[in-house]
Design a protein around this motif. Sequence first.
Motif, short mmCIF file in Angstrom:
data_model
loop_
_atom_site.label_atom_id
_atom_site.label_comp_id
_atom_site.label_asym_id
_atom_site.label_seq_id
_atom_site.Cartn_x
_atom_site.Cartn_y
_atom_site.Cartn_z
N VAL A 51 0.87 -1.19 0.00
CA VAL A 51 0.00 0.00 0.00
C VAL A 51 0.90 1.22 0.00
O VAL A 51 1.79 1.35 0.85
CB VAL A 51 -0.91 0.01 1.24
CG1 VAL A 51 -1.70 1.32 1.31
CG2 VAL A 51 -1.86 -1.18 1.22
N HIS A 52 0.70 2.11 -0.96
CA HIS A 52 1.61 3.25 -1.06
C HIS A 52 0.96 4.40 -1.83
O HIS A 52 0.13 4.19 -2.72
CB HIS A 52 2.89 2.83 -1.79
CG HIS A 52 4.10 3.66 -1.45
ND1 HIS A 52 4.30 4.92 -1.97
CD2 HIS A 52 5.15 3.42 -0.64
CE1 HIS A 52 5.43 5.41 -1.50
NE2 HIS A 52 5.97 4.52 -0.68
N ASP A 53 1.35 5.63 -1.45
CA ASP A 53 0.97 6.79 -2.26
C ASP A 53 1.47 6.59 -3.68
O ASP A 53 2.44 5.84 -3.93
CB ASP A 53 1.58 8.07 -1.69
CG ASP A 53 1.04 8.40 -0.31
OD1 ASP A 53 -0.11 8.02 -0.02
OD2 ASP A 53 1.77 9.03 0.48
N ILE A 85 -2.49 -0.19 -4.24
CA ILE A 85 -1.66 -1.32 -3.83
C ILE A 85 -0.78 -1.74 -4.99
O ILE A 85 -1.27 -2.15 -6.05
CB ILE A 85 -2.51 -2.52 -3.36
CG1 ILE A 85 -3.43 -2.10 -2.21
CG2 ILE A 85 -1.61 -3.68 -2.93
CD1 ILE A 85 -4.35 -3.21 -1.72
N TYR A 86 0.53 -1.62 -4.81
CA TYR A 86 1.50 -2.02 -5.83
C TYR A 86 1.96 -3.44 -5.55
O TYR A 86 1.94 -3.91 -4.40
CB TYR A 86 2.70 -1.07 -5.83
CG TYR A 86 2.36 0.34 -6.28
CD1 TYR A 86 2.47 0.70 -7.62
CD2 TYR A 86 1.93 1.30 -5.37
CE1 TYR A 86 2.17 1.99 -8.04
CE2 TYR A 86 1.62 2.58 -5.78
CZ TYR A 86 1.74 2.92 -7.12
OH TYR A 86 1.43 4.20 -7.52
N ASN A 139 5.86 -0.57 2.77
CA ASN A 139 4.41 -0.54 2.89
C ASN A 139 3.93 0.59 3.80
O ASN A 139 4.55 0.87 4.84
CB ASN A 139 3.92 -1.88 3.44
CG ASN A 139 2.41 -1.95 3.56
OD1 ASN A 139 1.70 -1.89 2.57
ND2 ASN A 139 1.92 -2.05 4.78
N GLN A 140 2.85 1.25 3.40
CA GLN A 140 2.17 2.23 4.24
C GLN A 140 0.92 1.57 4.83
O GLN A 140 0.94 0.36 5.08
CB GLN A 140 1.87 3.48 3.42
CG GLN A 140 3.14 4.16 2.91
CD GLN A 140 2.87 5.30 1.94
OE1 GLN A 140 1.77 5.49 1.43
NE2 GLN A 140 3.91 6.09 1.67
N SER A 141 -0.13 2.31 5.06
CA SER A 141 -1.32 1.75 5.70
C SER A 141 -2.56 2.00 4.85
O SER A 141 -2.67 3.03 4.16
CB SER A 141 -1.53 2.35 7.09
OG SER A 141 -0.45 2.06 7.94
N TYR A 167 -1.61 -3.08 7.59
CA TYR A 167 -1.93 -2.12 8.64
C TYR A 167 -3.04 -1.21 8.13
O TYR A 167 -3.18 -0.96 6.93
CB TYR A 167 -0.71 -1.26 8.98
CG TYR A 167 0.47 -2.03 9.51
CD1 TYR A 167 0.39 -2.77 10.68
CD2 TYR A 167 1.69 -2.02 8.84
CE1 TYR A 167 1.47 -3.47 11.17
CE2 TYR A 167 2.79 -2.71 9.32
CZ TYR A 167 2.67 -3.44 10.48
OH TYR A 167 3.75 -4.14 10.96
N THR A 168 -3.85 -0.69 9.05
CA THR A 168 -4.93 0.21 8.65
C THR A 168 -4.93 1.48 9.50
O THR A 168 -4.45 1.47 10.64
CB THR A 168 -6.31 -0.46 8.78
OG1 THR A 168 -6.58 -0.74 10.16
CG2 THR A 168 -6.36 -1.75 7.97
#
Length: 327
Positions: free
Chosen positions: A31-33, A63-64, A51-53, A178-179
């Motif tokens: 998950v990423h900008d 999602i890449y 990974n981000q959230s 993560y959320t």
Amino acid sequence: MNKLLLMRDNLSDQGQVPSAGSYYSSPDLIVHDQVADPQSFFVGNYAQDVNQSINRGSGANFIYARVKNLSTTDTLTAHVRLYASTSSLFMTPSRWVNNKICSAAGESVILTNPMSPGGIGVAKVPFLFNAKATTNYCHVGYVTKDETEPDIPDSFNTYSDFVVWLHENTHICLRNFYTLSGRASTIDQVNEFSNPSTKEERVGTFNVRLNGQFPIGTEVTVKCDLVGINASYKVTSLQDMTQFPVACIIPPGISAYLVTSIYLPSGGVWPEGGYLTVTFYVSESWDGAAFQYSLPAHLLSVPLNAPHLFQSQGRLIMVGECSTRMI
């Protein structure tokens, strides 16, 4: 399945069978900008988990996915699929195999560029996850070297069987994301745009228009980090149509997504027949081939976030309009 493609179970996973360590934290589902060049960016940090959230209040989480070619002789193209599940459903894939995550264009299978032996590839476009529509924040990644349909069992007899399935197959991975509890939007609309030329577009303008009498206090946000757009607007009076333009400079060769979100005020109701449109314009010089088809920039008024781009009156040509809504 030939074990020629790898989506890692964890950062220490080098493609050995069985893999060791964690099976639920794949660094290859990310998950990423938005990033300008996913292939270079995610290959460059392959040794890291970037990974981000997931924003639980957003319908537009990107999602890449990245893949490694384990072959020492063959150039391969990976076909990547992504499924949403919860930990309670892992043992019964028949209950999550139809929860396919797709791209913004609705593609359930996303290809990488051809990967040389030992090379790393990134799915050409990100998957788009609507976190408001489901609480399935655990995602299963599955990659094939052609259009072969995934061979996923309907069920596992024990949880151990599911874990072994992950560890013994390099082309399958799992990520418990993560959320973040973000403010929930009423709708999110995603518009893809690009600049295929080798020169920057001095002015790219998105005219955001609400059609219908939206409640006073309705907030509209428009965002695309790649081109510096992060604007918001609030409806201050009842009218049949409310619009505002947002402008930016568009770098050469870019392909990106503009995310427009609408937040109704507490107790607010979506107007009957109301809808959102986003129209994309680019600047045109007086000697341009399409100048005769352009319109004066002032007809769109001064963009909220970039008045400096219109210090002199320019002309704009419309590239396209989209009113598709994702709720």
